[in-house]
Design a protein around this motif. Sequence first.
Motif, PDB file in Angstrom:
ATOM      1  N   LEU A 108      19.690  11.546  -2.890  1.00  0.00           N
ATOM      2  CA  LEU A 108      19.717  12.769  -2.075  1.00  0.00           C
ATOM      3  C   LEU A 108      18.453  12.956  -1.237  1.00  0.00           C
ATOM      4  N   SER A 109      17.461  12.119  -1.476  1.00  0.00           N
ATOM      5  CA  SER A 109      16.230  12.234  -0.681  1.00  0.00           C
ATOM      6  C   SER A 109      16.301  11.432   0.618  1.00  0.00           C
ATOM      7  N   LYS A 110      17.449  10.844   0.874  1.00  0.00           N
ATOM      8  CA  LYS A 110      17.512  10.009   2.079  1.00  0.00           C
ATOM      9  C   LYS A 110      17.364  10.831   3.363  1.00  0.00           C
ATOM     10  N   ASN A 111      17.557  12.124   3.239  1.00  0.00           N
ATOM     11  CA  ASN A 111      17.409  12.973   4.426  1.00  0.00           C
ATOM     12  C   ASN A 111      16.016  13.556   4.587  1.00  0.00           C
ATOM     13  N   VAL A 134       0.841  -1.216   0.000  1.00  0.00           N
ATOM     14  CA  VAL A 134       0.000   0.000   0.000  1.00  0.00           C
ATOM     15  C   VAL A 134       0.870   1.258   0.000  1.00  0.00           C
ATOM     16  N   LEU A 135       1.898   1.256   0.824  1.00  0.00           N
ATOM     17  CA  LEU A 135       2.770   2.434   0.901  1.00  0.00           C
ATOM     18  C   LEU A 135       3.479   2.666  -0.430  1.00  0.00           C
ATOM     19  N   LYS A 136       3.932   1.568  -1.042  1.00  0.00           N
ATOM     20  CA  LYS A 136       4.602   1.707  -2.346  1.00  0.00           C
ATOM     21  C   LYS A 136       3.651   2.326  -3.358  1.00  0.00           C
ATOM     22  N   GLU A 137       2.407   1.880  -3.375  1.00  0.00           N
ATOM     23  CA  GLU A 137       1.450   2.429  -4.340  1.00  0.00           C
ATOM     24  C   GLU A 137       1.251   3.927  -4.089  1.00  0.00           C
ATOM     25  N   GLN A 138       1.174   4.295  -2.810  1.00  0.00           N
ATOM     26  CA  GLN A 138       0.962   5.713  -2.480  1.00  0.00           C
ATOM     27  C   GLN A 138       2.163   6.557  -2.916  1.00  0.00           C
ATOM     28  N   LEU A 139       3.366   6.008  -2.759  1.00  0.00           N
ATOM     29  CA  LEU A 139       4.573   6.744  -3.141  1.00  0.00           C
ATOM     30  C   LEU A 139       4.779   6.717  -4.662  1.00  0.00           C
ATOM     31  N   GLN A 186      11.912   3.164   8.113  1.00  0.00           N
ATOM     32  CA  GLN A 186      13.147   2.740   7.439  1.00  0.00           C
ATOM     33  C   GLN A 186      12.823   2.243   6.023  1.00  0.00           C
ATOM     34  N   PHE A 187      11.730   1.495   5.936  1.00  0.00           N
ATOM     35  CA  PHE A 187      11.299   0.991   4.624  1.00  0.00           C
ATOM     36  C   PHE A 187      11.005   2.171   3.683  1.00  0.00           C
ATOM     37  N   ILE A 188      10.264   3.169   4.181  1.00  0.00           N
ATOM     38  CA  ILE A 188       9.902   4.334   3.340  1.00  0.00           C
ATOM     39  C   ILE A 188      11.174   5.060   2.890  1.00  0.00           C
ATOM     40  N   ARG A 189      12.076   5.277   3.850  1.00  0.00           N
ATOM     41  CA  ARG A 189      13.312   6.021   3.528  1.00  0.00           C
ATOM     42  C   ARG A 189      14.113   5.274   2.457  1.00  0.00           C
ATOM     43  N   ASN A 190      14.249   3.959   2.643  1.00  0.00           N
ATOM     44  CA  ASN A 190      15.024   3.176   1.666  1.00  0.00           C
ATOM     45  C   ASN A 190      14.351   3.187   0.299  1.00  0.00           C
ATOM     46  N   TYR A 191      13.044   3.124   0.303  1.00  0.00           N
ATOM     47  CA  TYR A 191      12.309   3.085  -0.970  1.00  0.00           C
ATOM     48  C   TYR A 191      12.510   4.399  -1.735  1.00  0.00           C
ATOM     49  N   ILE A 192      12.448   5.497  -1.013  1.00  0.00           N
ATOM     50  CA  ILE A 192      12.623   6.802  -1.673  1.00  0.00           C
ATOM     51  C   ILE A 192      14.080   6.974  -2.118  1.00  0.00           C
ATOM     52  N   GLU A 193      14.980   6.510  -1.283  1.00  0.00           N
ATOM     53  CA  GLU A 193      16.409   6.649  -1.591  1.00  0.00           C
ATOM     54  C   GLU A 193      16.784   5.855  -2.845  1.00  0.00           C
ATOM     55  N   LYS A 194      16.085   4.761  -3.080  1.00  0.00           N
ATOM     56  CA  LYS A 194      16.358   3.959  -4.280  1.00  0.00           C
ATOM     57  C   LYS A 194      16.116   4.777  -5.540  1.00  0.00           C
TER      58      LYS A 194
END
Length: 256
Positions: A201-204, A143-148, A189-197
Amino acid sequence: MRNKLIVANWKLNGNIELISNYLDFLKFNLPNNLKDNTIVIVPPFVYLERMSHVVNKMNIFLGAQNVDINLKGAFTGEISVLMLKEIGVKYVIIGHSERRSFHNETNNYIAKKFLLVKNYNLIPILCIGETEQEKRKNQTQKVLKEQLDCIFKTLGELAFRNTVIAYEPIWAIGTGISADPKYVQNIHQFIRNYIEKHDVLSKNITIQYGGSVNSLNIKDFIIQPDIDGFLVGNASLNVQEFLKIIAMCISYFTNE
Ligand code: PEP
């Protein structure tokens, strides 16, 4: 270091008397030095301008609870990002679960709002989160992946620069039952890693937690390394309680 954000979402609550008492109390009790903590109050639209004159002189920013996807025109009842900008609003909550469920806002529709808010240099606070049933079925990450993904699809890989995410498990909002802090840490942590992939530079990016947070349960959340602040509903309506939350955040986040 990541910016820490403490947001008071008043929802459909408050009146002129509450605002006057609330801001008076903050004026005399809010610490001068908030260190790296940013405080945002998000009242109903009609009170934004009145509050902007007062918070201007304080260390507090204003946010809006919603925005329309149109800039102007025949859209009765809507508020434009231009209007928010004009009165000094800096943050806009997008995709709160109450808008998703009571107003049928879809991921695509939310992505359009997110784009508009970013294009006009305001900061979107994107709320994402799963229902209780989705959690039970182990579908939270899906669900979170779909939202992102919907945001990535609309804005591209750099979508989340200068934005905020609020992870709000729907079953914890307004229920008085907050999520388990370790569970929240894993999800953050999952959200941060997913965005960072998508964009290193979005890891912060600042990732807040929201869901029945108060001064009694906040300690266990603050100590989690990937929780960068809070979206507070109910507890933020009481200024003494909100100030306690702010004080605890300043004290912990500063000594990190
Ligand atoms: C919210 O409105 O986003 C929220 C988290 O509310 P509450 O703190 O009341 O659960």
